[in-house]
Scaffold this motif. Structure first.
Motif, PDB file in Angstrom:
ATOM      1  N   GLU A  45       0.829  -1.199   0.000  1.00  0.00           N
ATOM      2  CA  GLU A  45       0.000   0.000   0.000  1.00  0.00           C
ATOM      3  C   GLU A  45       0.872   1.261   0.000  1.00  0.00           C
ATOM      4  OE1 GLU A  45      -3.333   2.217   2.799  1.00  0.00           O
ATOM      5  OE2 GLU A  45      -2.857   0.119   3.158  1.00  0.00           O
ATOM      6  N   THR A  46       1.930   1.242   0.786  1.00  0.00           N
ATOM      7  CA  THR A  46       2.839   2.390   0.849  1.00  0.00           C
ATOM      8  C   THR A  46       3.501   2.636  -0.500  1.00  0.00           C
ATOM      9  OG1 THR A  46       3.252   2.003   3.194  1.00  0.00           O
ATOM     10  CG2 THR A  46       4.873   3.330   2.020  1.00  0.00           C
ATOM     11  N   PHE A  48       2.350   1.771  -3.417  1.00  0.00           N
ATOM     12  CA  PHE A  48       1.315   2.254  -4.320  1.00  0.00           C
ATOM     13  C   PHE A  48       1.067   3.748  -4.109  1.00  0.00           C
ATOM     14  CE2 PHE A  48      -3.106   3.385  -5.091  1.00  0.00           C
ATOM     15  CZ  PHE A  48      -3.226   3.058  -6.424  1.00  0.00           C
ATOM     16  N   LEU A  49       0.946   4.160  -2.850  1.00  0.00           N
ATOM     17  CA  LEU A  49       0.678   5.565  -2.551  1.00  0.00           C
ATOM     18  C   LEU A  49       1.821   6.469  -2.998  1.00  0.00           C
ATOM     19  CD1 LEU A  49      -1.000   5.226   0.952  1.00  0.00           C
ATOM     20  CD2 LEU A  49      -2.106   5.792  -1.227  1.00  0.00           C
ATOM     21  N   ALA A  52       1.513   6.696  -6.744  1.00  0.00           N
ATOM     22  CA  ALA A  52       0.360   7.511  -7.092  1.00  0.00           C
ATOM     23  C   ALA A  52       0.681   8.991  -6.899  1.00  0.00           C
ATOM     24  CB  ALA A  52      -0.838   7.116  -6.241  1.00  0.00           C
ATOM     25  N   GLU A  53       1.386   9.306  -5.844  1.00  0.00           N
ATOM     26  CA  GLU A  53       1.748  10.699  -5.589  1.00  0.00           C
ATOM     27  C   GLU A  53       2.695  11.225  -6.672  1.00  0.00           C
ATOM     28  OE1 GLU A  53       1.566  14.341  -4.099  1.00  0.00           O
ATOM     29  OE2 GLU A  53       0.358  12.654  -3.384  1.00  0.00           O
ATOM     30  N   ARG A  56       0.665  12.127  -9.675  1.00  0.00           N
ATOM     31  CA  ARG A  56      -0.403  13.126  -9.506  1.00  0.00           C
ATOM     32  C   ARG A  56      -0.146  14.310 -10.449  1.00  0.00           C
ATOM     33  NH1 ARG A  56      -3.893  13.127  -5.507  1.00  0.00           N
ATOM     34  NH2 ARG A  56      -2.535  11.937  -4.147  1.00  0.00           N
TER      35      ARG A  56
END
Length: 69
Positions: A45-46, A48-49, A52-53, A56
């Motif tokens: 999850e980390t 992925f985040l 994703a950032e 952005r």
């Protein structure tokens, strides 16, 4: 290695003991495996985040990537 005392309701402990027995492992090993899976999920999850950032604001580039075969 660290020893850890965990307080669980009796019924939850019995269920975990049954699962461990079905898998042929100890309750300790079962909890160790559960912790490993939870940490792996958190790491994924980390990652992925973070990705994703980084992406952005790059909507056009993202859509281009989706169109590729």
């Amino acid at each position: 290695m660290t020893a850890l005392t965990v307080r669980l309701p009796d019924d939850k402990y019995r269920r975990l003991k049954e699962v461990a027995h079905q898998r042929g492992i100890s309750v300790n090993r079962l909890i160790d495996e559960m912790a490993t899976l939870m940490l792996a999920e958190l790491d994924a999850e980390t990652r992925f985040l973070i990705r994703a950032e980084r992406g952005r604001g790059n909507l056009a580039r993202g859509l281009e990537l989706l169109k590729k075969d």
